[in-house]
Design an enzyme around this catalytic site. Structure first.
Site, PDB file in Angstrom:
ATOM      1  N   ILE A  64      28.393  34.433  35.967  1.00  0.00           N
ATOM      2  CA  ILE A  64      28.505  35.809  35.361  1.00  0.00           C
ATOM      3  C   ILE A  64      29.730  36.355  34.594  1.00  0.00           C
ATOM      4  O   ILE A  64      29.589  36.994  33.557  1.00  0.00           O
ATOM      5  CB  ILE A  64      28.017  36.564  36.503  1.00  0.00           C
ATOM      6  CG1 ILE A  64      26.655  36.187  37.222  1.00  0.00           C
ATOM      7  CG2 ILE A  64      27.810  38.184  35.900  1.00  0.00           C
ATOM      8  CD1 ILE A  64      26.356  36.813  38.244  1.00  0.00           C
ATOM      9  N   GLY A  65      30.739  35.987  35.160  1.00  0.00           N
ATOM     10  CA  GLY A  65      32.038  36.458  34.694  1.00  0.00           C
ATOM     11  C   GLY A  65      33.301  36.122  35.577  1.00  0.00           C
ATOM     12  O   GLY A  65      32.914  35.506  36.487  1.00  0.00           O
ATOM     13  N   ARG A  68      39.777  39.382  37.802  1.00  0.00           N
ATOM     14  CA  ARG A  68      41.303  39.193  38.198  1.00  0.00           C
ATOM     15  C   ARG A  68      41.448  38.214  39.061  1.00  0.00           C
ATOM     16  O   ARG A  68      42.367  37.418  39.099  1.00  0.00           O
ATOM     17  CB  ARG A  68      41.886  40.276  38.656  1.00  0.00           C
ATOM     18  CG  ARG A  68      42.399  41.255  37.439  1.00  0.00           C
ATOM     19  CD  ARG A  68      43.348  42.136  37.827  1.00  0.00           C
ATOM     20  NE  ARG A  68      42.933  43.096  39.227  1.00  0.00           N
ATOM     21  CZ  ARG A  68      42.327  44.297  38.800  1.00  0.00           C
ATOM     22  NH1 ARG A  68      42.109  44.753  37.705  1.00  0.00           N
ATOM     23  NH2 ARG A  68      42.169  44.834  39.944  1.00  0.00           N
ATOM     24  N   PHE A  69      40.537  38.026  40.007  1.00  0.00           N
ATOM     25  CA  PHE A  69      40.835  37.108  41.194  1.00  0.00           C
ATOM     26  C   PHE A  69      40.031  35.753  41.160  1.00  0.00           C
ATOM     27  O   PHE A  69      40.106  34.990  42.006  1.00  0.00           O
ATOM     28  CB  PHE A  69      40.558  37.976  42.665  1.00  0.00           C
ATOM     29  CG  PHE A  69      39.244  38.464  42.836  1.00  0.00           C
ATOM     30  CD1 PHE A  69      38.564  37.702  43.513  1.00  0.00           C
ATOM     31  CD2 PHE A  69      38.947  39.441  42.398  1.00  0.00           C
ATOM     32  CE1 PHE A  69      37.302  38.149  44.005  1.00  0.00           C
ATOM     33  CE2 PHE A  69      37.699  40.109  42.456  1.00  0.00           C
ATOM     34  CZ  PHE A  69      36.807  39.347  43.338  1.00  0.00           C
ATOM     35  N   GLY A  70      38.735  35.702  40.532  1.00  0.00           N
ATOM     36  CA  GLY A  70      37.928  34.554  40.738  1.00  0.00           C
ATOM     37  C   GLY A  70      36.887  34.713  39.694  1.00  0.00           C
ATOM     38  O   GLY A  70      36.907  35.650  38.957  1.00  0.00           O
ATOM     39  N   VAL A  72      32.728  34.979  39.152  1.00  0.00           N
ATOM     40  CA  VAL A  72      31.501  35.138  39.422  1.00  0.00           C
ATOM     41  C   VAL A  72      30.156  34.376  39.386  1.00  0.00           C
ATOM     42  O   VAL A  72      30.216  34.237  37.903  1.00  0.00           O
ATOM     43  CB  VAL A  72      30.942  36.686  39.425  1.00  0.00           C
ATOM     44  CG1 VAL A  72      29.999  37.349  40.201  1.00  0.00           C
ATOM     45  CG2 VAL A  72      32.454  37.656  40.193  1.00  0.00           C
ATOM     46  N   ASP A 178      40.078  49.562  43.960  1.00  0.00           N
ATOM     47  CA  ASP A 178      39.793  49.140  42.689  1.00  0.00           C
ATOM     48  C   ASP A 178      38.585  49.780  42.066  1.00  0.00           C
ATOM     49  O   ASP A 178      37.673  49.131  41.376  1.00  0.00           O
ATOM     50  CB  ASP A 178      39.491  47.528  42.804  1.00  0.00           C
ATOM     51  CG  ASP A 178      39.892  47.017  41.392  1.00  0.00           C
ATOM     52  OD1 ASP A 178      40.412  47.668  40.445  1.00  0.00           O
ATOM     53  OD2 ASP A 178      39.764  45.866  41.192  1.00  0.00           O
TER      54      ASP A 178
HETATM   55  P1  ADP Z   1      35.635  42.896  36.977  1.00  0.00           P
HETATM   56  O1  ADP Z   1      35.067  43.578  38.164  1.00  0.00           O
HETATM   57  O2  ADP Z   1      37.017  43.145  36.796  1.00  0.00           O
HETATM   58  O3  ADP Z   1      34.627  42.922  35.885  1.00  0.00           O
HETATM   59  P2  ADP Z   1      34.816  40.527  38.724  1.00  0.00           P
HETATM   60  O4  ADP Z   1      35.469  39.482  39.244  1.00  0.00           O
HETATM   61  O5  ADP Z   1      34.456  41.640  39.813  1.00  0.00           O
HETATM   62  O6  ADP Z   1      35.585  41.217  37.728  1.00  0.00           O
HETATM   63  O7  ADP Z   1      33.345  40.598  38.083  1.00  0.00           O
HETATM   64  C1  ADP Z   1      33.169  39.473  37.072  1.00  0.00           C
HETATM   65  C2  ADP Z   1      31.565  39.616  36.487  1.00  0.00           C
HETATM   66  O8  ADP Z   1      30.590  39.373  37.603  1.00  0.00           O
HETATM   67  C3  ADP Z   1      31.550  40.863  35.911  1.00  0.00           C
HETATM   68  O9  ADP Z   1      30.803  40.888  34.536  1.00  0.00           O
HETATM   69  C4  ADP Z   1      30.748  41.810  37.041  1.00  0.00           C
HETATM   70  O10 ADP Z   1      29.948  42.720  36.672  1.00  0.00           O
HETATM   71  C5  ADP Z   1      29.770  40.617  37.591  1.00  0.00           C
HETATM   72  N1  ADP Z   1      29.521  40.808  38.986  1.00  0.00           N
HETATM   73  C6  ADP Z   1      30.331  41.140  39.857  1.00  0.00           C
HETATM   74  N2  ADP Z   1      29.556  41.218  41.170  1.00  0.00           N
HETATM   75  C7  ADP Z   1      28.492  41.376  40.877  1.00  0.00           C
HETATM   76  C8  ADP Z   1      27.165  41.487  41.709  1.00  0.00           C
HETATM   77  N3  ADP Z   1      27.162  41.700  42.938  1.00  0.00           N
HETATM   78  N4  ADP Z   1      26.139  41.388  40.941  1.00  0.00           N
HETATM   79  C9  ADP Z   1      25.999  41.088  39.576  1.00  0.00           C
HETATM   80  N5  ADP Z   1      27.030  41.034  38.932  1.00  0.00           N
HETATM   81  C10 ADP Z   1      28.518  41.195  39.427  1.00  0.00           C
END
Ligand code: ADP
Ligand code: MG
Length: 348
Positions: A64-65, A68-70, A72, A178
């Site tokens: 999904i994306g 900073r740390f990993g 998703v 955060d």
């Molecule tokens: P950030 O919060 O800086 O965007 P993350 O690593 O938290 O970085 O998230 C990476 C991507 O995954 C983002 O596009 C975020 O919207 C999506 N994402 C994170 N957690 C969830 C979740 N529980 N359900 C759906 N999408 C998520």
């Protein structure tokens, strides 16, 4: 004590300040074994086993994306889930204890406006956090990518829900660390806050990157992160102190102020200013000017209070919620046909 390997699956762990009393026999006996270890307070232990999801049980689909740390992933584990797989650079970089403490924090959260924590993979090198998959888009996507306009009334409703979720977290002794529009989803009008309390573990692995970028010429600080940092955090942003930033409930409130500003103005404060300039201004108490913002006094007062230079002068979330509930609805609307022009001049 906690060691990596199989034993980590069933190790007993106490959450910070948790008052759980449902520890099973197994947890109690493990807890006894740990009683000389000051990292694990004896009281309130609960087996972490029930939160441990074997990595093999997870199905991972597309990314999904990457944050900073990993990374998703959309995944499946008894239904649709989001899986945050932590980047683990090397074995000794894995702060397993910290990770487990943060997982312990997660399991204490049950609130309508907080993402549902389902479990974690706690066996290095596979560290991952499994939560419900948020439908809808983040406030960041709405505001900054789609340029959706939030009327003042809608902003108030969103802000109330954020205050509710954050008030709950703080009441449980959890600091988000955060809070930002990227971590706030909007699902059919319902606010869902994600990523609370994860900052330390992520920074332990990735802090070095931040440290390096702070040392470099360009600073390389992720856009849209600085403007959430309270003055006391900006002042602590030295290359070596970045891993031990003085987060507090009040720094969460400051970050909420920035979210409130984004909702109302459709952009970040200190927009397009270089990081050094933002750090310097915020650190010495300069705020984004609201002179050209078309909003009522009450609305601007909330901003100014949340952005107070002194952390003790910032309101808490229950107070913010009451203030937001008292805002007169009718007079809030700003005309979408008049984009708010924001002066860059700062007032202190
Ligand atoms: P950030 O919060 O800086 O965007 P993350 O690593 O938290 O970085 O998230 C990476 C991507 O995954 C983002 O596009 C975020 O919207 C999506 N994402 C994170 N957690 C969830 C979740 N529980 N359900 C759906 N999408 C998520
Ligand atoms: Mg996030």
């Amino acid at each position: 004590s906690v060691k990596s390997g199989d034993s980590s699956r069933c190790v007993s762990l106490s959450g910070s300040g948790s008052t759980d009393s449902g520890g099973c026999q197994r947890a109690d006996s493990l807890d006894l074994a740990n009683k000389h270890d000051s990292r694990w307070p004896r009281q309130n232990s609960l087996s972490m086993k029930e939160w441990d999801i074997p990595y093999d049980e997870l199905k991972l689909f597309e990314v999904i994306g990457t944050g900073r740390f990993g990374t998703v992933y959309r995944g499946s584990w008894h239904g649709a889930v989001a899986v945050k797989v932590l980047h683990v650079l090397s074995d000794d970089c894995v702060p397993l204890d910290t990770f487990k403490h943060e997982v312990a924090t997660f399991r204490k959260t049950r609130h309508e406006n907080l993402v549902l924590f389902m479990g974690a993979c706690m066996k290095p090198p596979r560290l991952a956090i499994v939560t419900s998959l948020c439908k809808g888009m983040t406030l960041y996507t709405h505001i900054h990518l789609r340029k959706d306009k939030f009327t003042a009334n809608k902003s108030v409703i969103v802000a109330q829900q954020i205050s509710q979720g954050m008030g709950y977290l703080h009441a449980r002794g959890i600091i988000h660390k955060d809070l930002k529009t990227k971590n706030i989803f909007l699902e059919n009008g319902k606010v869902v806050i994600t990523d609370f309390g994860l900052f330390s573990v992520t920074k332990l692995c990735f802090g070095n990157k931040l440290v390096q970028s702070l040392r470099g010429d360009s600073l390389g600080i992720p856009a849209g992160w600085l403007c959430y940092l309270a003055p006391e955090l900006c002042r602590a942003l030295t290359p070596h102190a970045s891993l031990h930033l003085p987060f507090s409930k009040a720094t969460d409130v400051y970050a909420f102020g920035t979210v409130w500003y984004e909702l109302l103005c459709g952009e970040y404060p200190f927009k397009s200013q270089p990081p050094e300039a933002v750090i310097w201004q915020v650190g010495k108490g300069v705020k984004q000017s609201l002179a050209n913002m078309q909003a009522s006094r009450d609305i601007k007062d909330i901003l100014m209070l949340c952005w107070s230079y002194r952390s003790s002068e910032r309101p808490d979330f229950p107070h913010l919620l009451t203030t937001l509930q008292k805002l007169p609805r009718k007079r809030l609307a700003r005309s979408p046909s008049h984009p708010v022009h924001l002066s860059r001049s700062a007032d202190s």
